[in-house]
Design a protein around this motif. Sequence first.
Motif, PDB file in Angstrom:
ATOM      1  N   VAL A 322       0.619  -1.067   0.045  1.00  0.00           N
ATOM      2  CA  VAL A 322       0.063   0.153   0.368  1.00  0.00           C
ATOM      3  C   VAL A 322       0.891   1.161  -0.103  1.00  0.00           C
ATOM      4  N   VAL A 350     -10.586   6.944  -1.290  1.00  0.00           N
ATOM      5  CA  VAL A 350      -9.595   5.992  -0.664  1.00  0.00           C
ATOM      6  C   VAL A 350      -8.284   6.559   0.198  1.00  0.00           C
ATOM      7  N   HIS A 438      -3.422   2.777  -1.853  1.00  0.00           N
ATOM      8  CA  HIS A 438      -4.167   1.332  -1.655  1.00  0.00           C
ATOM      9  C   HIS A 438      -2.907   0.916  -2.852  1.00  0.00           C
ATOM     10  N   ASN A 439      -3.349  -0.221  -2.818  1.00  0.00           N
ATOM     11  CA  ASN A 439      -2.218  -1.321  -3.164  1.00  0.00           C
ATOM     12  C   ASN A 439      -1.682  -1.002  -4.427  1.00  0.00           C
ATOM     13  N   ARG A 466     -10.004   0.288  -6.706  1.00  0.00           N
ATOM     14  CA  ARG A 466      -8.743   1.539  -6.329  1.00  0.00           C
ATOM     15  C   ARG A 466      -8.628   1.214  -4.730  1.00  0.00           C
ATOM     16  N   GLY A 467      -9.954   2.109  -4.082  1.00  0.00           N
ATOM     17  CA  GLY A 467     -10.668   1.718  -2.991  1.00  0.00           C
ATOM     18  C   GLY A 467     -10.867   0.801  -2.086  1.00  0.00           C
ATOM     19  N   ASN A 468     -10.791  -0.160  -2.954  1.00  0.00           N
ATOM     20  CA  ASN A 468     -11.141  -1.609  -2.485  1.00  0.00           C
ATOM     21  C   ASN A 468     -10.028  -2.552  -2.832  1.00  0.00           C
ATOM     22  N   LEU A 470      -7.260  -2.780  -1.000  1.00  0.00           N
ATOM     23  CA  LEU A 470      -6.396  -1.996  -0.164  1.00  0.00           C
ATOM     24  C   LEU A 470      -6.247  -2.858   1.437  1.00  0.00           C
ATOM     25  N   PRO A 477     -14.680   0.227   2.311  1.00  0.00           N
ATOM     26  CA  PRO A 477     -14.196   1.160   2.667  1.00  0.00           C
ATOM     27  C   PRO A 477     -14.127   2.010   3.462  1.00  0.00           C
ATOM     28  N   ARG A 482     -15.294  -3.057   5.892  1.00  0.00           N
ATOM     29  CA  ARG A 482     -14.737  -3.212   5.129  1.00  0.00           C
ATOM     30  C   ARG A 482     -14.142  -4.957   4.724  1.00  0.00           C
TER      31      ARG A 482
END
Length: 964
Positions: A322, A350, A438-439, A466-468, A470, A477, A482
């Motif tokens: 991340v 996020v 994010h990752n 992108r937001g999820n 992670l 998120p 989550r």
Amino acid sequence: MTSTSLTPQSAIRQQTAVSRFSAEYRTDTPFVAEPRPRLSWVAAAESTDWLQTGAELRLTRGRTVESAGHAGPESALVEWPFEAIAAGEQVAVEVRVSGNDGGTTDWSAPLTLVGGFVDGPWQAEAIGLPARAGEETPLGQPGQLRHEFTVGEGLAKATLFATAHGVYQAEINGTEVDDQILKPGWTAYGDRLNHETTDVTALLAPGANAIGIWLAGGWFTEKYGFHGFAKPFYGEQPALKAELHLEYSDGTRETVASGPAWRASTGGPLVSSGIYAGEAFDARRAEAGWSEPAFDDAHWLPAAVEVKDTWAEATPAIAPPVRRIEEVPVKEVLTTPAGATVLDFGQNLVGRLRIRVTGEAGHTVTLRHAEVLEDGELSIRPLRQAAATDSYTLAGNAAGTGGEEWEPRFTFHGFRYAQVDNWPGALDPAAITAVVIHNDMRRTGWFECSDPLLNRLHENALWGMRGNFLALPTDCPQRDERLGWTGDIQVFSPTASYLYDSLGFLGSWLRDLALEQGRRDGVVPIIVPSVLGMLTSPVAAWGDAATVVPWVLFERFGDTGLLRRQYSSMRDWADALLKVRDSSGLWQGQMQLGDWLDPAAPPDKPGAARTHGDIVASAYLFKSLDLVAQAAAVLGHGADQGKYAALAEETRLAFLAEYVTPAGRMVSDAQTAYSLALMFGISTDPSQRQALGDRLAELARLGGYRIATGFVGTPLIADALTATGHLDAAERLLTQTECPSWLYPVTQGATTIWERWDSILEDGSVNPGEMTSFNHYALGAIADWMHRTVAGLAPAAPGYRKLSIAPRPLASLEYAATSHETPYGLARVAWKRVGDRILVDATVPPGTTAVVSLPDGAPAFDVGSGQHGWDVPAAAPAAGRGTPSLDTPLADIMDDPDAYAAAWQAIDAQDPAAAAAFRKDTVWYRQTTLDESLLFTPPAVKEDIASALAALGDRRSASTPENS
């Protein structure tokens, strides 16, 4: 001196080169997680029809150089041909490639690889923070750890290995060791821990040195559960293991390991920290130099040492870490009706906020986050128990320096809006920035077309991913959840595999899935890591992530090794289903989540779908049995292949006998049921498939081309319609803007995919359901169909070794294009309308071929690598629709968008409520006229409708060629 021309061989060498060379799966570090990492390279070749015929690999190990030949065309995830890399050993590997053009490239740039794993058991002890004297220690109390040590002369290399029950960041001599955040991520802590391996040589110097660790609970100490019953699952306090390996030029080695000699403090500036709660930071409590040598830590306490070490083995992370990926400025500063100051960043994202602020010591600024506004105020109800609030208390010593800068360290939020309370003085929006995290995966997929709404829909799916993505693939998120819901990623994995290189990320998560499954006799939990303890029996579409996701990764990346590693998990899931399969060969009579969030389901009953849960379960039973058989075939497990193929066939025939009538109707006469039977390959008879597809298209029209599927059916319905000759119906579903539809949220300003089709109701209020998220990627799985069908690019063989180029232009679009960075290089397909022609352009990467199916219906054909273009006739325009009237059948009105618009707009001019009911409640039958459906409509309104339809007919007549 006379000049000579280039020989053909050297000319070829100049035209062909190795453009990318990497080891699995991470490319952001030279440290590898495996002693024998697989290698991948991409050749850039200007010649057409280029195929690799072989390659040579060269390894430099110390002063020795060795080489190994590699025969054949494979250049993705090639097995390591040398002796294994030892822990800490550094090697350099190069590759050169030969092609069917007779040429051989120059050697690639050297790829440096280092064994990033620990040789033998860790020396480090697990240490944590001391309990507060005379008071109860808060759950997940954050704090700091430090230790001083001496480095001798001649240091050659220093490597830090660290992991945690919680989240951490390390500093050496006052400098953070890397730019990663929320390390080591979230895994199934009881079975597996990640560790990071970091080269810190440059941070050390001969003599006194110090290491400092920021530590917080993160996911390890978080409370999990719903409706006020959340509780800690893993542990109540964070802890750390760290080892610093020092290697000297004379060959001696030292290890600095965490243990009782380390010092700890909970009195620092990090007052509290939680994933759901947010973070509180008091800058007045910061101690300068705490991670540097000669710091006076006499007031610190000895670190708490865990008496019993029950930690799982820590292995190197294979997922990219991340990181801070992007910064988003404030778009608008709003003042709410209650007088609060709210920042709008224009994008649901996020991350967290970075602030720069000046004020008096002790002044506290509070930041609260939310995805939407309701009645002009921050909408926090959807967050449930997540406070999502950060606070910063000023040190007060930054006057004249530009202000104090702060960003939370160990939390994240899903938000578009942030309420700022108690800002000292006037708020300059430039002082606050949203930091997207994010990752750090490599972007690999793109799409665009002539419809801005569809472009925004695709962008929403991208931002949802992108937001999820992670630490693990989560459902949402922002709220007190989550979690790694298996059903969400099961349906979204094809889209995810196109948009980003998610192989390492999802491969890491699948390891946890298999470990959690191993604790449950083959049953896959509905979330991974499993922290809820609910629904211990198998759940269709959720547990099937065990078979579907590895197969998707094999199809999209060609990773046979991952398929082999996950095969026992796939088989164990299939065997668990066989235990609940009844004597008929079906999976029936159990509670299921089913076609979750079918738009017909009430807000408080999201599983109450139109398609019966038994149909969903039995379809997935067939799907998983079939995938295990296919995986067994790939891996050479002949006995398993035969066994599971036979079992799958039994279930397929039982499904048809139980749920499909001879006339091609489903027992659940619902869109998801038909889509499952068609796209899972349960129905194979051509005439039956056509009947099912025709009924599916009719159902779509009967519902006014509003979406009628949930999590299970949504990824399938457009493909099911397309496969049975109803591309026009799929297009109407895709381009629908009325609720429920994919584009309805776009028209409401959505910048991510919503959890519910109507997370915001048509009156602007937030859906009253307890479960309402504005960043859920599952329904964004339609993006994969946009890539494969609307633009026309898909794999025709595992890993895109062979491409499928099959664009199917939608009548409403002027152009569409997609590109994807395959394991062999960039592939692209684009089409556009020019008059009555369709021009198709395609890029086929070197080392691959493609099967081409053009939209004119001509037989498919193969092409080699290079640039290609075709010019084909566009589909003939629909026959003139003539003049609609009150006597026109409802089906024809619905299939004539202009007539439909004329009718409802005429009603709307007189009675908006009646118009809304007409649009939402009408069933668009073939044998019922528009007049018959308007049974209780006032005559005056009918007259207006008739006039509007007649005017439409007049306009059409005037525009015909003979009247032009």
